[in-house]
Design a protein around this motif. Sequence first.
Motif, PDB file in Angstrom:
ATOM      1  N   VAL A  66       8.891   5.193   2.105  1.00 27.22           N
ATOM      2  CA  VAL A  66       7.578   5.338   2.740  1.00 27.22           C
ATOM      3  C   VAL A  66       7.171   4.001   3.362  1.00 27.22           C
ATOM      4  O   VAL A  66       7.195   2.961   2.695  1.00 27.22           O
ATOM      5  CB  VAL A  66       6.530   5.805   1.702  1.00 27.22           C
ATOM      6  CG1 VAL A  66       5.165   5.969   2.363  1.00 27.22           C
ATOM      7  CG2 VAL A  66       6.965   7.126   1.073  1.00 27.22           C
ATOM      8  N   SER A  67       6.807   4.042   4.630  1.00 25.83           N
ATOM      9  CA  SER A  67       6.454   2.806   5.344  1.00 25.83           C
ATOM     10  C   SER A  67       5.612   3.146   6.558  1.00 25.83           C
ATOM     11  O   SER A  67       6.060   3.913   7.408  1.00 25.83           O
ATOM     12  CB  SER A  67       7.740   2.106   5.798  1.00 25.83           C
ATOM     13  OG  SER A  67       7.452   1.065   6.693  1.00 25.83           O
ATOM     14  N   GLN A  68       4.388   2.593   6.629  1.00 21.71           N
ATOM     15  CA  GLN A  68       3.582   2.914   7.810  1.00 21.71           C
ATOM     16  C   GLN A  68       4.241   2.387   9.090  1.00 21.71           C
ATOM     17  O   GLN A  68       4.342   3.094  10.077  1.00 21.71           O
ATOM     18  CB  GLN A  68       2.121   2.439   7.670  1.00 21.71           C
ATOM     19  CG  GLN A  68       1.875   0.979   7.329  1.00 21.71           C
ATOM     20  CD  GLN A  68       1.858   0.022   8.510  1.00 21.71           C
ATOM     21  OE1 GLN A  68       1.674   0.457   9.646  1.00 21.71           O
ATOM     22  NE2 GLN A  68       2.048  -1.256   8.252  1.00 21.71           N
ATOM     23  N   SER A  69       4.726   1.147   9.049  1.00 20.25           N
ATOM     24  CA  SER A  69       5.306   0.558  10.266  1.00 20.25           C
ATOM     25  C   SER A  69       6.690   1.115  10.557  1.00 20.25           C
ATOM     26  O   SER A  69       7.140   1.111  11.700  1.00 20.25           O
ATOM     27  CB  SER A  69       5.411  -0.958  10.103  1.00 20.25           C
ATOM     28  OG  SER A  69       6.306  -1.265   9.046  1.00 20.25           O
ATOM     29  N   GLY A  70       7.381   1.541   9.491  1.00 15.25           N
ATOM     30  CA  GLY A  70       8.766   1.989   9.641  1.00 15.25           C
ATOM     31  C   GLY A  70       9.730   0.837   9.860  1.00 15.25           C
ATOM     32  O   GLY A  70      10.902   1.049  10.179  1.00 15.25           O
ATOM     33  N   GLU A  71       9.257  -0.386   9.693  1.00 10.38           N
ATOM     34  CA  GLU A  71      10.087  -1.554  10.014  1.00 10.38           C
ATOM     35  C   GLU A  71      10.227  -2.530   8.855  1.00 10.38           C
ATOM     36  O   GLU A  71      10.945  -3.526   8.988  1.00 10.38           O
ATOM     37  CB  GLU A  71       9.472  -2.333  11.198  1.00 10.38           C
ATOM     38  CG  GLU A  71       9.352  -1.560  12.501  1.00 10.38           C
ATOM     39  CD  GLU A  71      10.685  -1.313  13.198  1.00 10.38           C
ATOM     40  OE1 GLU A  71      11.687  -1.937  12.812  1.00 10.38           O
ATOM     41  OE2 GLU A  71      10.711  -0.467  14.113  1.00 10.38           O
ATOM     42  N   THR A  72       9.546  -2.306   7.746  1.00  8.33           N
ATOM     43  CA  THR A  72       9.539  -3.302   6.658  1.00  8.33           C
ATOM     44  C   THR A  72      10.970  -3.603   6.194  1.00  8.33           C
ATOM     45  O   THR A  72      11.705  -2.699   5.782  1.00  8.33           O
ATOM     46  CB  THR A  72       8.675  -2.791   5.494  1.00  8.33           C
ATOM     47  OG1 THR A  72       7.367  -2.591   6.016  1.00  8.33           O
ATOM     48  CG2 THR A  72       8.629  -3.769   4.346  1.00  8.33           C
ATOM     49  N   ILE A  73      11.325  -4.871   6.263  1.00  8.81           N
ATOM     50  CA  ILE A  73      12.728  -5.245   6.076  1.00  8.81           C
ATOM     51  C   ILE A  73      13.244  -4.874   4.685  1.00  8.81           C
ATOM     52  O   ILE A  73      14.367  -4.402   4.534  1.00  8.81           O
ATOM     53  CB  ILE A  73      12.922  -6.754   6.381  1.00  8.81           C
ATOM     54  CG1 ILE A  73      14.389  -7.141   6.396  1.00  8.81           C
ATOM     55  CG2 ILE A  73      12.195  -7.633   5.404  1.00  8.81           C
ATOM     56  CD1 ILE A  73      15.011  -7.025   7.722  1.00  8.81           C
ATOM     57  N   LYS A  91      -8.550  -7.790  -2.509  1.00  9.65           N
ATOM     58  CA  LYS A  91      -8.019  -9.161  -2.433  1.00  9.65           C
ATOM     59  C   LYS A  91      -7.532  -9.488  -1.026  1.00  9.65           C
ATOM     60  O   LYS A  91      -7.704 -10.600  -0.543  1.00  9.65           O
ATOM     61  CB  LYS A  91      -6.980  -9.441  -3.507  1.00  9.65           C
ATOM     62  CG  LYS A  91      -5.689  -8.724  -3.472  1.00  9.65           C
ATOM     63  CD  LYS A  91      -4.857  -9.075  -4.721  1.00  9.65           C
ATOM     64  CE  LYS A  91      -4.365  -7.823  -5.385  1.00  9.65           C
ATOM     65  NZ  LYS A  91      -3.796  -7.993  -6.694  1.00  9.65           N
ATOM     66  N   GLU A  92      -6.947  -8.503  -0.349  1.00  9.12           N
ATOM     67  CA  GLU A  92      -6.420  -8.763   0.998  1.00  9.12           C
ATOM     68  C   GLU A  92      -7.495  -9.242   1.970  1.00  9.12           C
ATOM     69  O   GLU A  92      -7.256 -10.151   2.742  1.00  9.12           O
ATOM     70  CB  GLU A  92      -5.851  -7.461   1.591  1.00  9.12           C
ATOM     71  CG  GLU A  92      -4.473  -7.107   1.170  1.00  9.12           C
ATOM     72  CD  GLU A  92      -3.979  -5.878   1.909  1.00  9.12           C
ATOM     73  OE1 GLU A  92      -4.636  -4.822   1.819  1.00  9.12           O
ATOM     74  OE2 GLU A  92      -2.960  -5.982   2.587  1.00  9.12           O
ATOM     75  N   ILE A  93      -8.641  -8.594   1.938  1.00  7.35           N
ATOM     76  CA  ILE A  93      -9.587  -8.895   3.020  1.00  7.35           C
ATOM     77  C   ILE A  93     -10.789  -9.731   2.583  1.00  7.35           C
ATOM     78  O   ILE A  93     -11.437 -10.349   3.417  1.00  7.35           O
ATOM     79  CB  ILE A  93     -10.066  -7.608   3.746  1.00  7.35           C
ATOM     80  CG1 ILE A  93     -10.757  -6.646   2.788  1.00  7.35           C
ATOM     81  CG2 ILE A  93      -8.915  -6.922   4.451  1.00  7.35           C
ATOM     82  CD1 ILE A  93     -11.440  -5.495   3.522  1.00  7.35           C
ATOM     83  N   THR A 113       0.828  -1.210   0.000  1.00  5.50           N
ATOM     84  CA  THR A 113       0.000   0.000   0.000  1.00  5.50           C
ATOM     85  C   THR A 113       0.862   1.259   0.000  1.00  5.50           C
ATOM     86  O   THR A 113       0.543   2.238  -0.688  1.00  5.50           O
ATOM     87  CB  THR A 113      -0.925  -0.043   1.234  1.00  5.50           C
ATOM     88  OG1 THR A 113      -1.935  -1.023   0.978  1.00  5.50           O
ATOM     89  CG2 THR A 113      -1.588   1.279   1.510  1.00  5.50           C
ATOM     90  N   SER A 114       1.955   1.233   0.733  1.00  4.86           N
ATOM     91  CA  SER A 114       2.846   2.412   0.767  1.00  4.86           C
ATOM     92  C   SER A 114       3.427   2.661  -0.621  1.00  4.86           C
ATOM     93  O   SER A 114       3.641   3.820  -1.019  1.00  4.86           O
ATOM     94  CB  SER A 114       3.965   2.199   1.781  1.00  4.86           C
ATOM     95  OG  SER A 114       3.413   1.964   3.054  1.00  4.86           O
ATOM     96  N   TYR A 115       3.686   1.596  -1.364  1.00  4.90           N
ATOM     97  CA  TYR A 115       4.163   1.743  -2.743  1.00  4.90           C
ATOM     98  C   TYR A 115       3.102   2.470  -3.580  1.00  4.90           C
ATOM     99  O   TYR A 115       3.417   3.344  -4.388  1.00  4.90           O
ATOM    100  CB  TYR A 115       4.476   0.349  -3.305  1.00  4.90           C
ATOM    101  CG  TYR A 115       4.633   0.288  -4.803  1.00  4.90           C
ATOM    102  CD1 TYR A 115       5.778   0.795  -5.409  1.00  4.90           C
ATOM    103  CD2 TYR A 115       3.654  -0.282  -5.601  1.00  4.90           C
ATOM    104  CE1 TYR A 115       5.922   0.738  -6.792  1.00  4.90           C
ATOM    105  CE2 TYR A 115       3.793  -0.346  -6.974  1.00  4.90           C
ATOM    106  CZ  TYR A 115       4.927   0.172  -7.566  1.00  4.90           C
ATOM    107  OH  TYR A 115       5.061   0.122  -8.923  1.00  4.90           O
TER     108      TYR A 115
HETATM  109  C1  F6R Z   1      -1.757  -3.489   2.722  1.00  4.42           C
HETATM  110  C2  F6R Z   1      -0.624  -3.255   3.592  1.00  4.42           C
HETATM  111  C3  F6R Z   1       0.711  -3.693   3.112  1.00  4.42           C
HETATM  112  C4  F6R Z   1       1.788  -2.717   3.567  1.00  4.42           C
HETATM  113  C5  F6R Z   1       3.170  -3.259   3.209  1.00  4.42           C
HETATM  114  C6  F6R Z   1       4.244  -2.269   3.573  1.00  4.42           C
HETATM  115  O1  F6R Z   1      -2.955  -3.131   3.297  1.00  4.42           O
HETATM  116  O2  F6R Z   1      -0.753  -2.740   4.665  1.00  4.42           O
HETATM  117  O3  F6R Z   1       0.739  -3.840   1.730  1.00  4.42           O
HETATM  118  O4  F6R Z   1       1.575  -1.488   2.942  1.00  4.42           O
HETATM  119  O5  F6R Z   1       3.378  -4.461   3.895  1.00  4.42           O
HETATM  120  O6  F6R Z   1       4.202  -1.992   4.925  1.00  4.42           O
HETATM  121  P1  F6R Z   1       4.828  -0.692   5.504  1.00  4.42           P
HETATM  122  O7  F6R Z   1       4.036   0.466   4.991  1.00  4.42           O
HETATM  123  O8  F6R Z   1       4.722  -0.856   6.992  1.00  4.42           O
HETATM  124  O9  F6R Z   1       6.250  -0.620   5.026  1.00  4.42           O
END
Ligand code: F6R
Length: 610
Positions: A348-355, A489-491, A304-306
């Motif tokens: 860009v990353s909501q969690s700030g942790e995506t590897i 598709k996710e949900i 989603t961030s992409y």
């Molecule tokens: C979809 C979703 C994921 C995240 C992806 C990146 O609803 O939440 O596609 O967007 O895993 O995560 P972040 O933004 O945390 O880097």
Amino acid sequence: MCGIVGYVGPRPASPLLIEGLRKLEYRGYDSAGLAVHDGKTIDIVRAVGKLHNLEVALAAHPLAGSLGIGHTRWATHGRPVEHNAHPHAAGDVAVVHNGIIENHVALRHALEADGVRFSSDTDTEIVAHLIDRAMRAGIVDLFAAVRRALEQVQGAYAIAVVSRTAPDRIVVAKSSSPLVIGIGEGETLCGSDIPALLAHTRDVIILEDGEMAELRAGSVRIETVAGVPVVRAPKRIDWSPMMAEKGGYKHFMLKEIFEQPRALEDTLRGRVDLRAGDVTSSEIGLSDEVATSIRRVYFLACGTSYHATLAGRYWVEQLARVPAVVEVASEVRYREPVFGPDDLVVAVSQSGETIDTLAAVKAAREGGAKVLAIANVLDSAIPRAADAALYTHAGPEIGVASTKCFTTQLGALLLFAVWLGRRRGTLDEGKARAVLQALVEAPGQMRAVLERAPEVLAVARVWHSASDMLFLGRGLGYPIALEGALKLKEISYIHAEGYAAGEMKHGPIALIDKKMPVVVIVPKDAHYEKTSGNVQEVCARDGQVVAIATDGDDEITPLAQQVLRIPPVAEWTLPLITVLPTQLLAYYIADLKGTDVDQPRNLAKTVTVE
Ligand code: F6R
């Protein structure tokens, strides 16, 4: 985002406050604390991490007394360490706060110039000092001293205040952030949300913006901050405990969809200078020299961030006229990408942790690029690995499928593009002001679209048994087509594909028949004629069109099976608005199918493994 509780009555406050905070855990937090008045003095205990850590600290240092306030903190200003945890004390006063004090920099400087020494990095401590100052200046009544402090504060807040000099009362106030008062038998409670109160009372008073209240064991006095008395009878709440935790919504995801206007407002707060037609430079955290010297913006993100960065590219190209590249971070790290000092990487990353995003950021910095992180979690790994961070203030997102983080990312990306365009001289003051004005108006438009949720539910009822769905969009509608398909598709586990509308005839058109619902994002924008041409092409092949279209567009009505309406919106902010019906559609379809909406199978909220 942060939880507040308060208790005044005959019972020991500490266990009640902990129990209330536990009910607010779903809001997310990284530290917690209590302040309890024992009749003579106020004592504070705080701990980093989960409530269990606070309980351990309380076992070593019990707090006696039957009046107190408590807090769970989700860091926004200052790292998640004990000295930043609430309550914050100044003189006789202790304060807990939820929200953001917008003018905290100016107030802090003024207080420091006056000799005040701060013991935390938070904006909250400023409020404690302002109240303490008012009391030292001779305002002995706590209610009046809090009012004096609030007259100086701008921003979003809910606060609860206790003072050693007032052993029988808590003063609370609210502007934007929620605060609820609970009326018990000879006791009064307060909390950020109804679940914190339900074990003790079902009679609540919801404080409105600009109001403050004095809570005593047997009475509540409410006034506006301006001093006008308010009379409000308590309401009886009949929610189940589960419903209460979700604010009355069936799922966290639905609650978070409806929180988006507020989340965007919080993300914009203090960052938009409409008078100057600019973005507050200190909020971006990069020097003007970086803005003028770079030759490429390189966006990195996943999922989603992409999709948010696809809109970011559009804005950066249009407003700042810099070549912009968007890459899925998981692909970048396995190529040999060429990064250099001319690049500004925006991760860009909501969690700030995506590897994957983290690894790509490290590769970019090794190559000499400057990195700006846009993240929702303070001090998470990606902002820490970056040169600067622009935080979204969506608050904790609990539903695994991202909604409010996405729209706040869009808000942050548009701010970034304006900041860049202004510094590079490609965006004049007037146009920048128009873009920022559109952004400031977006939360109101989002509210108007969310009010139409029942129309989306009706469409979901028609299509929830579909096996496939296609989403089409053009320009800023393209990222939303991708995001709409991903959400579905996710949900709901329905196979869905998002396509650039112009690509339809290069392949996906073969899929169209009378069983194929096609969601077309076709607002009145610069691409309208072309996209409505795609709608015609779908119709000509018996495809079933669900159009997301602008109010007053009657040309689309005869072509589409169903039309989901949005208000007329400036082109810049269209994705913030058009995404809402797609989120609701995915949600209602999934709910009708009975899937686990908040925790869809196989998905994780934070992806820290490859
Ligand atoms: C979809 C979703 C994921 C995240 C992806 C990146 O609803 O939440 O596609 O967007 O895993 O995560 P972040 O933004 O945390 O880097």
